[in-house]
Design an enzyme around this catalytic site. Structure first.
Site, mmCIF file in Angstrom:
data_model
loop_
_atom_site.group_PDB
_atom_site.id
_atom_site.type_symbol
_atom_site.label_atom_id
_atom_site.label_comp_id
_atom_site.label_asym_id
_atom_site.label_seq_id
_atom_site.Cartn_x
_atom_site.Cartn_y
_atom_site.Cartn_z
ATOM 1 N N PHE A 178 0.776 -1.209 0.029
ATOM 2 C CA PHE A 178 -0.058 -0.027 -0.036
ATOM 3 C C PHE A 178 0.940 1.191 -0.053
ATOM 4 O O PHE A 178 1.904 1.370 0.805
ATOM 5 C CB PHE A 178 -1.006 -0.001 1.356
ATOM 6 C CG PHE A 178 -2.000 -1.110 1.293
ATOM 7 C CD1 PHE A 178 -3.206 -1.035 0.645
ATOM 8 C CD2 PHE A 178 -1.448 -2.217 2.117
ATOM 9 C CE1 PHE A 178 -4.107 -2.013 0.874
ATOM 10 C CE2 PHE A 178 -2.469 -3.185 2.259
ATOM 11 C CZ PHE A 178 -3.799 -3.029 1.629
ATOM 12 N N ASP A 179 0.446 2.169 -0.630
ATOM 13 C CA ASP A 179 0.894 3.667 -0.659
ATOM 14 C C ASP A 179 0.435 4.055 0.578
ATOM 15 O O ASP A 179 -0.613 3.542 1.189
ATOM 16 C CB ASP A 179 0.655 4.558 -1.905
ATOM 17 C CG ASP A 179 0.990 5.953 -1.429
ATOM 18 O OD1 ASP A 179 2.047 6.242 -1.088
ATOM 19 O OD2 ASP A 179 0.448 6.738 -2.191
#
Length: 312
Positions: A178-179
């Site tokens: 995930f960013d």
């Protein structure tokens, strides 16, 4: 069989209760490579597309970008059921398609050909099939159509746009990257950055260090993924969760870590890149899927063969 007698297939489907399972909806163009067929649909129309699919109904479609991700998810289910056959907190995959049922036979046959444990298929001849996501309890929606993704996000469903590419992700364990901002977290700091620049964003983060960030569009999915992750010890877990963010660890990392701690979301590895390209570290991680809101990061990931999903 009698309705009163045990039916193994029926029991298997009941195990994946949408009120308890992590339901992932994936479109046919995300899980299989249907680019040639989609081109036929655009150029020659729905009827010709349907005839083509019917004529090739016994010919398996090649895997698409989300295929390896779904395979890895299936492996996690197998590991969960090995330790607890009665467990209901599983991944449940739903294939959603704007195609008519007549052209759906090839999709079902392709899933069976590859041994995918998918029993729910929705063939909806409608412009907006995302209207059915909430009724199925979907926690994540993956599509190759931007309009579908935007509609899902507006309906409050975590969603991302899949880009078709050749993928050679490893089978196990399931690796999800995930960013941070505008993906796991809200975009509040991004807004400050746009209005006041980097120094303004750094000052804002220092001021708000003790205040957890708001939730981003993929928080709900990440939290349920983390819940399943906790069923295993760290050494034996078939799931690994990563955070790869453009934030500086020195100036903006503490608030991100404190927010994850406040949420109770355990991250296996976190990389604070301070604006550096993410491609090289993603190539090392080799995730089954990478979520980011920046198209430049998506392009960088695709350049190194990482299956990517854009959160617009």
């Amino acid at each position: 069989p009698s309705l009163l007698s045990p039916n193994p297939f029926f029991l298997h489907v009941l195990q994946k209760d949408p009120s308890e399972a992590l339901v992932i909806a994936v479109t046919t163009r995300a899980i299989f490579n249907l680019e040639e067929e989609h081109k036929l649909y655009l150029e020659r129309g729905k009827e010709e597309y349907t005839r083509h699919q019917q004529a090739n109904q016994d010919k398996p479609l090649p895997p698409g970008t989300a295929f390896a991700f779904i395979q890895a998810v299936q492996h996690v289910n197998e590991k969960i059921l090995e330790s607890n056959p009665a467990e209901k907190d599983l991944f449940d995959i739903l294939v959603l398609s704007n195609n008519s049922p007549e052209s759906g036979v090839r999709i079902i046959n392709s899933a069976k050909h590859y041994g995918l444990e998918i029993s729910k298929f929705c063939f909806v001849s409608d412009e907006d099939s995302t209207q059915y996501l909430k009724s199925h309890g979907v926690k994540l929606f993956l599509s190759a159509d931007r309009t579908d993704v935007c509609n899902a996000l507006q309906r409050g469903v975590s969603a991302a746009l899949i880009f078709q590419q050749e993928v050679q992700a490893p089978h196990t364990p399931l690796r999800v990257v995930f960013d941070g901002d505008a993906v796991l977290f809200s975009d509040e700091t991004d807004q400050v950055f746009r209005e006041h620049g980097l120094e303004g964003a750094v000052q804002y983060e220092r001021k708000m260090e003790a205040v957890p960030m708001g939730e981003g569009p993929l928080k709900a999915f990440a939290m349920h993924l983390g819940k399943i992750r906790k069923k295993f010890s760290q050494e034996k877990s078939p799931i690994r969760i990563y955070l790869v963010t453009a934030r500086s660890g020195r100036d903006m990392g503490i608030r991100a870590i404190k927010t994850l701690r406040e949420w109770g979301l355990a991250i296996d590895e976190a990389f604070f890149m301070d604006g550096a390209p993410k491609g090289p570290i993603l190539a090392q991680i080799q995730p089954h899927i990478f979520f980011d809101d920046g198209l430049h990061n998506i392009h960088g990931a695709r350049d190194v063969g990482v299956p990517s999903a854009w959160v617009p």
